[in-house]
Motif scaffolding. Structure first.
Motif, PDB file in Angstrom:
ATOM      1  N   ASN A 185       0.828  -1.206   0.000  1.00 27.10           N
ATOM      2  CA  ASN A 185       0.000   0.000   0.000  1.00 27.10           C
ATOM      3  C   ASN A 185       0.859   1.251   0.000  1.00 27.10           C
ATOM      4  N   ASP A 186       1.924   1.247   0.794  1.00 29.92           N
ATOM      5  CA  ASP A 186       2.821   2.407   0.841  1.00 29.92           C
ATOM      6  C   ASP A 186       3.564   2.582  -0.475  1.00 29.92           C
ATOM      7  N   PHE A 187       3.902   1.470  -1.143  1.00 26.91           N
ATOM      8  CA  PHE A 187       4.579   1.569  -2.435  1.00 26.91           C
ATOM      9  C   PHE A 187       3.671   2.229  -3.465  1.00 26.91           C
ATOM     10  N   ASN A 188       2.428   1.782  -3.548  1.00 23.55           N
ATOM     11  CA  ASN A 188       1.489   2.368  -4.505  1.00 23.55           C
ATOM     12  C   ASN A 188       1.236   3.843  -4.194  1.00 23.55           C
ATOM     13  N   TRP A 189       1.225   4.164  -2.912  1.00 18.30           N
ATOM     14  CA  TRP A 189       1.024   5.562  -2.521  1.00 18.30           C
ATOM     15  C   TRP A 189       2.222   6.419  -2.932  1.00 18.30           C
ATOM     16  N   SER A 190       3.433   5.865  -2.811  1.00 19.70           N
ATOM     17  CA  SER A 190       4.634   6.596  -3.230  1.00 19.70           C
ATOM     18  C   SER A 190       4.621   6.842  -4.732  1.00 19.70           C
ATOM     19  N   VAL A 191       4.207   5.824  -5.493  1.00 23.73           N
ATOM     20  CA  VAL A 191       4.116   5.980  -6.943  1.00 23.73           C
ATOM     21  C   VAL A 191       3.049   7.013  -7.292  1.00 23.73           C
ATOM     22  N   TYR A 192       1.934   6.999  -6.555  1.00 26.43           N
ATOM     23  CA  TYR A 192       0.861   7.964  -6.810  1.00 26.43           C
ATOM     24  C   TYR A 192       1.338   9.405  -6.577  1.00 26.43           C
ATOM     25  N   ASN A 193       2.123   9.615  -5.544  1.00 25.94           N
ATOM     26  CA  ASN A 193       2.625  10.963  -5.261  1.00 25.94           C
ATOM     27  C   ASN A 193       3.543  11.470  -6.360  1.00 25.94           C
ATOM     28  N   ARG A 194       4.133  10.561  -7.129  1.00 21.97           N
ATOM     29  CA  ARG A 194       5.002  10.970  -8.233  1.00 21.97           C
ATOM     30  C   ARG A 194       4.239  11.114  -9.536  1.00 21.97           C
ATOM     31  N   SER A 195       3.320  10.194  -9.786  1.00 21.64           N
ATOM     32  CA  SER A 195       2.632  10.176 -11.079  1.00 21.64           C
ATOM     33  C   SER A 195       1.292  10.897 -11.057  1.00 21.64           C
ATOM     34  N   GLY A 196       0.667  10.970  -9.890  1.00 22.18           N
ATOM     35  CA  GLY A 196      -0.647  11.582  -9.796  1.00 22.18           C
ATOM     36  C   GLY A 196      -1.784  10.648 -10.151  1.00 22.18           C
ATOM     37  N   GLU A 197      -1.488   9.395 -10.498  1.00 22.87           N
ATOM     38  CA  GLU A 197      -2.510   8.420 -10.840  1.00 22.87           C
ATOM     39  C   GLU A 197      -2.352   7.195  -9.945  1.00 22.87           C
ATOM     40  N   TRP A 198      -3.493   6.730  -9.406  1.00 25.94           N
ATOM     41  CA  TRP A 198      -3.457   5.579  -8.511  1.00 25.94           C
ATOM     42  C   TRP A 198      -3.654   4.298  -9.300  1.00 25.94           C
ATOM     43  N   LYS A 199      -2.638   3.434  -9.276  1.00 25.86           N
ATOM     44  CA  LYS A 199      -2.704   2.111  -9.895  1.00 25.86           C
ATOM     45  C   LYS A 199      -1.936   1.136  -9.021  1.00 25.86           C
ATOM     46  N   ASP A 200      -2.326  -0.122  -9.107  1.00 23.68           N
ATOM     47  CA  ASP A 200      -1.591  -1.154  -8.373  1.00 23.68           C
ATOM     48  C   ASP A 200      -0.370  -1.545  -9.199  1.00 23.68           C
ATOM     49  N   GLU A 201       0.741  -0.884  -8.921  1.00 25.38           N
ATOM     50  CA  GLU A 201       1.959  -1.104  -9.698  1.00 25.38           C
ATOM     51  C   GLU A 201       2.663  -2.407  -9.335  1.00 25.38           C
ATOM     52  N   THR A 202       2.216  -3.059  -8.275  1.00 23.58           N
ATOM     53  CA  THR A 202       2.890  -4.292  -7.873  1.00 23.58           C
ATOM     54  C   THR A 202       2.529  -5.476  -8.776  1.00 23.58           C
ATOM     55  N   ILE A 203       1.375  -5.419  -9.445  1.00 24.83           N
ATOM     56  CA  ILE A 203       0.939  -6.552 -10.263  1.00 24.83           C
ATOM     57  C   ILE A 203       1.905  -6.822 -11.420  1.00 24.83           C
ATOM     58  N   PRO A 204       2.240  -5.820 -12.272  1.00 27.92           N
ATOM     59  CA  PRO A 204       3.203  -6.111 -13.353  1.00 27.92           C
ATOM     60  C   PRO A 204       4.588  -6.483 -12.835  1.00 27.92           C
ATOM     61  N   ILE A 205       4.971  -5.929 -11.689  1.00 29.81           N
ATOM     62  CA  ILE A 205       6.286  -6.266 -11.133  1.00 29.81           C
ATOM     63  C   ILE A 205       6.320  -7.726 -10.705  1.00 29.81           C
ATOM     64  N   LEU A 206       5.302  -8.159  -9.994  1.00 31.56           N
ATOM     65  CA  LEU A 206       5.258  -9.544  -9.527  1.00 31.56           C
ATOM     66  C   LEU A 206       5.148 -10.522 -10.699  1.00 31.56           C
ATOM     67  N   ALA A 207       4.355 -10.154 -11.710  1.00 33.49           N
ATOM     68  CA  ALA A 207       4.193 -11.041 -12.870  1.00 33.49           C
ATOM     69  C   ALA A 207       5.515 -11.198 -13.629  1.00 33.49           C
ATOM     70  N   SER A 208       6.200 -10.091 -13.900  1.00 34.39           N
ATOM     71  CA  SER A 208       7.464 -10.160 -14.638  1.00 34.39           C
ATOM     72  C   SER A 208       8.545 -10.862 -13.816  1.00 34.39           C
TER      73      SER A 208
END
Length: 591
Positions: free
Chosen positions: A70-93
């Motif tokens: 949750n904190d990782f996605n929040w950190s990405v949101y503060n940089r990009s301005g868009e909320w997405k679950d960025e862990t899914i593509p990372i875990l899949a790859s």
């Protein structure tokens, strides 16, 4: 005269063909070779091993970092301005890359054990290089966006170190078969001795590694402290929108003994609950106030804030993949949620006979309530009808303000000495788990300082904090922690010492047995080989150069071509190494 040899009929080697075919696209027998691998192919083997180790580290990091997704996605949101679950593509790859590299490494080890020459196919070389570069770029990106998270690796070792030690022990024991084959079946050289010395050093390091372990759960069962209380961090944000009444209700239903919330002060002095600097992520401010969507949340008045919907975003984005588990009634209730005020939350806490932990965001200097924000908060506490002893706040700044709120229990997220805490009148600590080591926890507890550790979302982290004696934890997942009635594992020091020493001795016995077996097998093979030679054969073996790969290919093609012409298995073949001409005893064919 050269003695004729019987015509050899080769048996099919399905497994060898499978290994060499997938690894190097060498499906035919004449394509394979048992010559030493070239330096170039050995370099690619080293690159393959490096990729595997890096991916193993990368996969382990994301395995233990689930606690902070949750904190990782929040950190990405503060940089990009868009909320997405960025862990899914990372875990899949990561899963795909780790599986691919592990499979290639297993095939390479089979090549070595079977005595086959390493020859990685060019497509695999591209795949290995692409995987390695992708992993390196991922490590660099995480270090830039989420650099503080690396500390979870050291924290996780408090729980996983004994099990990782067993895994490492099994690995170095299995490698001893390849090491023994490499040392015993070849002529002695300085490089061999260096490799053997390196292996022995690694073996000793693995055997003695438990001396460096610090595991709180290696303790006497009778010394285990009571189960830590669970604080619902922004309620139960995995089950309902964070910082809303329905989220706090869910947390209490899941066994939370207290609630934690983020407090922001509105333009007209109303404390309300909001984690982000803006209202974009958790409300429909883009639709209601599109021109002000990037403004700080504290620059809206309470009437404007109350007009926003605070639940639809949860149903639309499904940040924790839990919306499908909700009933129709729950979805309707969540979809109608508004921004919660501090007073509403405290009334719920008082009704449930619970307690509250408040993280108050101080307004900027240009805010009209920048001087009276603490009085606004106190007014909300008093209006809610809750005892001030049941409300804790993170350290107020500046220190001069703290004297005006002595009725509230004061906590700090800063790691202070016990003497400094007493001087400031602070009675409890709220620490990130990376700062809460076992020794400091014991010191604080011995001086009657209560400790709340955050964020704790995984059972393994909850277990080691339980063994450390922490009084309470703050969690985004109270529904997960309530299912942990006892630490995941607990073991006395005597029991662990027995397991450690026994496993080391078993590993050492297996390794010694493997080296003895390989050495005995090699001696017998060499003796039987010498006994089967006559003087003429020994002389010819000394003068005939070693068969090259081209000669082996020619041999096999010649044999199979003659078999196709109807030669029987009794026919004899003789090969002259000087000019690679073949002579058959049957049929009168001569050189």
């Amino acid at each position: 005269m050269v003695k004729h040899q019987p015509l050899q009929v080769y048996e099919k080697q399905v497994f060898v063909s499978f290994v060499t075919g997938i690894y190097g696209c060498r499906w035919k027998r004449y394509q394979r070779s048992q010559d030493d691998s070239s330096r170039w192919e050995c370099t690619w083997f080293v690159i393959l091993c490096t990729s595997f180790l890096l991916l193993l580290f990368w996969a382990y990091f994301w395995l233990v970092a689930q606690n902070d997704f949750n904190d990782f996605n929040w950190s990405v949101y503060n940089r990009s301005g868009e909320w997405k679950d960025e862990t899914i593509p990372i875990l899949a790859s990561t899963t795909v890359g780790f599986t691919y590299i592990t499979f290639l490494l297993i095939l390479a080890l089979f090549h070595i054990s079977l005595g086959q020459q390493l020859n990685l196919y060019w497509i695999h070389k591209i795949g290995v290089l692409a995987t390695l570069l992708t992993t390196i770029s991922g490590v660099v990106s995480v270090d830039d966006i989420w650099g503080d998270e690396w500390e979870i690796l050291l924290v996780s070792l408090q729980s996983t170190a004994p099990f990782l030690h067993i895994g490492a022990l099994a690995t170095v024991t299995a490698i001893s078969w390849l090491m023994a084959g490499y040392v015993v079946r070849r002529d002695r050289s300085n490089f061999q001795m260096m490799v053997l010395l390196l292996y022995v050093t690694l073996l000793l390091a693995v055997y003695l590694a438990p001396l460096t372990f610090t595991c709180p759960c290696i303790m006497d069962r009778h010394s285990l402290k009571p189960r830590p209380d669970i604080t619902g961090r922004r309620g139960a944000p995995m089950l309902a929108p964070e910082n809303t009444l329905v989220s706090f209700n869910r947390a209490l239903q899941q066994g939370a003994s207290s609630l934690e919330a983020d407090v922001t002060i509105s333009m007209d002095g109303v404390p309300f609950l909001m984690r982000d600097r803006t209202l974009r992520r958790t409300t429909n401010v883009r639709k209601i106030f599109p021109a002000r969507q990037f403004d700080d949340a504290c620059f809206f008045n309470w009437t404007e804030i109350r007009s926003l919907n605070a639940g639809q975003w949860f149903l639309q984005t499904d940040p924790y993949w839990t919306v499908e588990t909700l009933t129709t009634r729950d979805r309707n209730r969540i979809g109608n949620q508004t921004v919660c005020s501090l007073m509403e939350m405290l009334r719920l806490v008082a009704k449930a006979n619970s307690s509250a932990l408040l993280n108050i965001h101080r307004p900027p200097p240009e805010h009209p309530r920048s001087r009276s924000w603490f009085m606004d908060t106190l007014w909300a506490v008093q209006k809610a009808g809750i005892s001030q002893k049941r409300v804790r706040t993170v350290t107020w700044t500046p220190d001069t303000d703290r004297g005006r709120v002595r009725g509230l229990q004061q906590s700090t997220s800063e790691k202070l000495t016990v003497t400094e805490m007493r001087r400031r009148g602070i009675t409890s600590l709220t620490l990130h788990y990376s700062k809460a080591n076992h020794r400091d926890i014991q010191e604080y507890l011995s001086n009657n300082v209560s400790i709340t550790v955050y964020p704790v979302n995984e059972p393994w982290l909850y277990s080691i904090l339980w063994c450390s004696g922490v009084t309470s934890v703050s969690s985004d997942a109270p529904q997960v922690l309530r299912k942990v009635p006892y630490p995941i594992w607990l073991m006395s020091q005597t029991s662990y010492n027995f397991i450690w020493i026994s496993s080391d001795l078993v590993s050492l016995a297996i390794i010694i047995g493997i080296f003895c077996f390989q050495n005995y097998h090699m001696i017998r093979w060499r003796m039987s080989e010498m006994q089967s030679y006559n003087p003429e054969q020994i002389m010819l073996s000394a003068v005939v150069p070693r068969s090259s790969r081209d000669v082996n290919i020619m041999k096999e093609k010649l044999i199979f071509s003659e078999l196709d012409n109807g030669l029987s298995c009794r026919e004899e073949l003789s090969l002259y190494p000087e000019d690679n001409y073949a002579t058959y005893s049957h049929g009168g064919l001569s050189r």
